[in-house]
Structure formats: C-alpha cells, structure tokens
Design a protein around this motif. Structure first.
Motif, short mmCIF file in Angstrom:
data_model
loop_
_atom_site.label_atom_id
_atom_site.label_comp_id
_atom_site.label_asym_id
_atom_site.label_seq_id
_atom_site.Cartn_x
_atom_site.Cartn_y
_atom_site.Cartn_z
N TYR A 39 50.92 35.11 26.49
CA TYR A 39 52.28 35.52 27.66
C TYR A 39 52.76 36.77 26.58
O TYR A 39 53.25 37.82 27.32
CB TYR A 39 53.21 34.48 27.63
N TYR A 40 52.95 36.75 25.23
CA TYR A 40 53.65 38.09 24.68
C TYR A 40 52.62 39.01 24.79
O TYR A 40 53.09 40.21 25.27
CB TYR A 40 53.72 37.76 23.18
N LEU A 41 51.43 39.02 24.71
CA LEU A 41 50.32 40.03 24.62
C LEU A 41 50.33 40.72 26.04
O LEU A 41 50.16 41.71 26.36
CB LEU A 41 49.08 39.64 24.15
N LEU A 42 50.49 39.70 27.07
CA LEU A 42 50.34 40.11 28.18
C LEU A 42 51.65 41.09 28.85
O LEU A 42 51.63 42.01 29.48
CB LEU A 42 50.08 38.93 29.48
N SER A 43 52.53 40.43 28.29
CA SER A 43 54.04 41.26 28.52
C SER A 43 54.10 42.46 27.68
O SER A 43 54.42 43.56 28.40
CB SER A 43 55.28 40.34 27.71
N TYR A 44 53.20 42.65 26.63
CA TYR A 44 53.19 43.96 26.02
C TYR A 44 52.35 44.77 26.53
O TYR A 44 52.57 46.16 26.94
CB TYR A 44 52.52 43.62 24.48
N PHE A 45 51.33 44.29 27.35
CA PHE A 45 50.39 45.07 28.21
C PHE A 45 51.09 45.69 29.42
O PHE A 45 50.98 46.94 29.58
CB PHE A 45 49.45 44.50 28.66
#
Length: 169
Positions: free
Chosen positions: A87-93
């Motif tokens: 979720y964090y990586l998707l948010s960062y994207f």
C-alpha cells in the motif's frame, strides 16, 4: 522466548503488573512494538527512495484515519507487513505519477461510496471535513500526500464494507 513475554515476565517479577494480567500486557506490548516496526519500516523505505518527507506525511495522514475509521485487516502480522508495504509503494507511485486533481476526484468518488454504504463511525465525517479544509490550507505537496493517504485508507474501508470476509488477505 519472545520479547513481549520477556518484558511481561520482568514487569511481573518487579511487581509492576499482576501475573494474571500477563496476556493483556503481552498483547499490548506486541501492538506497540509491531506498529513501531511498521512506522520504522515505512520511514526506512522513504530514506531508500529519498522520499522521507512523503513517508512522514503519509504516516501522519494515514494513522489518524486508520485508527479512527478502521478498515480491513490481514490474517497474520507478516501479511500485514507485506500488504502495508504494498500500500505504501502504491501510494508512492500515485504520489509521483497522478495529479492532485485526479486523486481529489477519486477521493470524492470513494467518499460518496462510503457515504452510500452508511459507514457507522462518527469520526468518518470529522476526518472528511478535515480533509476538505486541509486541502485548501496546506501547500500542494502536502495536499497530494494527504489525498493519497486518504484514498488508500478509503479503499481499505470500502473493502470492509463490500465483503463479509474478516481479513483482506
């Protein structure tokens, strides 16, 4: 012997807590230590991606929403760690590649779905009112981090509304 058990035994030995309360304290210690680990993990990812500011803002906006409104949960701590990192990586994207306007519109759509499903939580309305106030007050890079965080939390809340499953994974 895990660290929570060790600390609880120490507290019992020093007569700080009662032996009958050991399981409660072990659980509380686990929650504190595990959530501290998750925060450290996200901040470490922020350092690795040279995005400590985004990571800090993400956690700052993610945490109150998650605590007050809730959302889906995972069946094991390991799955929680993997899913939270995802979720964090998707948010960062999203933070890097989607516009504030698009994320704002997605938030409106998700909020409308949440409202239609009548989420029974008094903090839900307070958080969304706060969102709409802050979107006009904060600088744009903070608006984007907040909007992404709200969107991701809202998606977890929607999952909880549309499924009878106890855990997301």
């Amino acid at each position: 012997m895990n660290i929570c058990n060790y600390i609880a035994n120490y507290l019992i030995k020093k007569n700080i807590i009662l032996g009958g309360d050991k399981e409660i304290y072990m659980y509380g210690l686990f929650v504190i230590l595990y959530n501290s680990f998750l925060v450290f993990d996200i901040l470490l990812l922020g350092l690795l991606f040279n995005q400590l500011e985004f990571s800090t803002l993400f956690l700052l906006f993610w945490t109150p929403y998650r605590i007050l409104v809730g959302g889906s949960h995972c069946s094991t701590p390991f799955r929680c760690w993997v899913f939270f990192n995802f979720y964090y990586l998707l948010s960062y994207f999203f933070y890097l590649y989607l516009s504030l306007f698009l994320i704002f519109v997605l938030n409106i759509v998700v909020m409308a779905i949440q409202t239609q499903k009548k989420i029974d939580n008094k903090f839900f309305i307070v958080l969304w009112i706060s969102y709409f106030i802050l979107i006009y007050i904060l600088p744009s890079k903070y608006q984007l981090a907040m909007s992404v965080s709200y969107l991701m939390n809202s998606l977890l809340t929607i999952h909880q509304v549309f499924t009878t499953k106890k855990y997301i994974i």
